[in-house]
Scaffold this motif. Sequence first.
Motif, PDB file in Angstrom:
ATOM      1  N   THR A 123       4.579   7.727   4.747  1.00  0.00           N
ATOM      2  CA  THR A 123       5.533   6.657   5.023  1.00  0.00           C
ATOM      3  C   THR A 123       6.868   7.241   5.484  1.00  0.00           C
ATOM      4  O   THR A 123       7.191   8.395   5.201  1.00  0.00           O
ATOM      5  CB  THR A 123       5.748   5.771   3.787  1.00  0.00           C
ATOM      6  N   THR A 146       8.963  12.808   3.709  1.00  0.00           N
ATOM      7  CA  THR A 146       7.987  11.721   3.750  1.00  0.00           C
ATOM      8  C   THR A 146       7.861  11.066   2.394  1.00  0.00           C
ATOM      9  O   THR A 146       8.184  11.656   1.363  1.00  0.00           O
ATOM     10  CB  THR A 146       6.601  12.241   4.194  1.00  0.00           C
ATOM     11  N   ILE A 149       1.734   6.650   0.177  1.00  0.00           N
ATOM     12  CA  ILE A 149       0.996   5.600  -0.510  1.00  0.00           C
ATOM     13  C   ILE A 149      -0.306   6.202  -1.038  1.00  0.00           C
ATOM     14  O   ILE A 149      -1.065   6.805  -0.286  1.00  0.00           O
ATOM     15  CB  ILE A 149       0.661   4.437   0.434  1.00  0.00           C
ATOM     16  N   TYR A 159       3.211   3.516  -4.442  1.00  0.00           N
ATOM     17  CA  TYR A 159       4.114   3.920  -3.364  1.00  0.00           C
ATOM     18  C   TYR A 159       5.126   4.898  -3.927  1.00  0.00           C
ATOM     19  O   TYR A 159       6.027   4.521  -4.680  1.00  0.00           O
ATOM     20  CB  TYR A 159       4.807   2.686  -2.784  1.00  0.00           C
ATOM     21  N   SER A 169      12.482   0.432   7.417  1.00  0.00           N
ATOM     22  CA  SER A 169      11.106   0.915   7.339  1.00  0.00           C
ATOM     23  C   SER A 169      10.587   0.943   5.908  1.00  0.00           C
ATOM     24  O   SER A 169       9.387   0.715   5.663  1.00  0.00           O
ATOM     25  CB  SER A 169      10.995   2.310   7.956  1.00  0.00           C
ATOM     26  N   GLN A 172       9.794  -2.641   5.057  1.00  0.00           N
ATOM     27  CA  GLN A 172       8.597  -3.047   5.802  1.00  0.00           C
ATOM     28  C   GLN A 172       7.328  -2.466   5.186  1.00  0.00           C
ATOM     29  O   GLN A 172       6.287  -3.136   5.125  1.00  0.00           O
ATOM     30  CB  GLN A 172       8.737  -2.623   7.261  1.00  0.00           C
ATOM     31  N   THR A 173       7.408  -1.226   4.718  1.00  0.00           N
ATOM     32  CA  THR A 173       6.256  -0.619   4.049  1.00  0.00           C
ATOM     33  C   THR A 173       5.916  -1.378   2.780  1.00  0.00           C
ATOM     34  O   THR A 173       4.736  -1.640   2.495  1.00  0.00           O
ATOM     35  CB  THR A 173       6.539   0.858   3.724  1.00  0.00           C
ATOM     36  N   LYS A 176       4.267  -4.709   3.785  1.00  0.00           N
ATOM     37  CA  LYS A 176       2.931  -4.530   4.365  1.00  0.00           C
ATOM     38  C   LYS A 176       1.921  -4.044   3.336  1.00  0.00           C
ATOM     39  O   LYS A 176       0.788  -4.558   3.255  1.00  0.00           O
ATOM     40  CB  LYS A 176       2.999  -3.542   5.527  1.00  0.00           C
ATOM     41  N   GLN A 177       2.290  -3.062   2.518  1.00  0.00           N
ATOM     42  CA  GLN A 177       1.340  -2.422   1.617  1.00  0.00           C
ATOM     43  C   GLN A 177       1.196  -3.136   0.275  1.00  0.00           C
ATOM     44  O   GLN A 177       0.162  -3.011  -0.382  1.00  0.00           O
ATOM     45  CB  GLN A 177       1.744  -0.964   1.379  1.00  0.00           C
TER      46      GLN A 177
END
Length: 258
Positions: A123, A146, A149, A159, A169, A172-173, A176-177
């Motif tokens: 990620t 980095t 996940i 996460y 970002s 957003q992760t 989304k996840q």
Amino acid sequence: MKITQIRNATQIIEYAGKKFLIDPMLAPKGTYPGFEGTANSHLSNPTVELPLPIESIIDVDAVLLTHTHPDHWDEAAVNIIPKDKTIFVQHERDEAILRSQGFTNVQIFSEEVDYQGISFIRTVCQHGSDAAFQNEQMADILGEVTGVIFSHATEEKLYLVGDTIWIPSVEQTMIKQQPGVVILNTGWAHVLGFGPIIMGKEDVLKTHQVLPEAKIVATHMGAVNHALVTTQEMRAYAKANMNHECVFVPEDGETVTL
């Protein structure tokens, strides 16, 4: 899932029957000078001792490095960890660094990697402000970092956010996840003139707002010179500002079972 706080960003994550040592900084208290150009640089690092014997800390199936800054991968770790230990790194550059240090079982973790049923997704992180990365010298120091996940059929999605400030970002992760567990580096470490390079207290609240059902584990506090948020401050903030029962702030050596 069990998460044992060791010190700084160093943790042991027991996930789907495997034990991962995260970002090991293993030197005794006061071994290294403070980071030049950061808050409280007169203090030596680490600022506290390890809470557990080295032998138990390195008794893991694999090591995972989010990056190779010395508070996540120090000289002591290089010397102590067996050279044939499985170590996951973010990219070819870090792989080359570890191989030059004599490690023989280095792998780059990605969506294609399946470690005995455990999958990884890299990620996006930003280890400092836009202004910091516009400064060529500072951008080189902060470098690439980095998050990751972890997924497995028998576990909640995890996460590990990594060394980053709050950026779109990251949010957003999360959206989304939809991880069930989130580990945040929340020491609010500061570089002089550029401000924070990792998250702080308010980012725990932001995470809770985005993922109200997730369990949040706060780490990377109190063990390096430039981290300005303590575990006590984090607990008080969580209690005052959110459903603090979903926020875990383990002491060094403490294990959280989720």
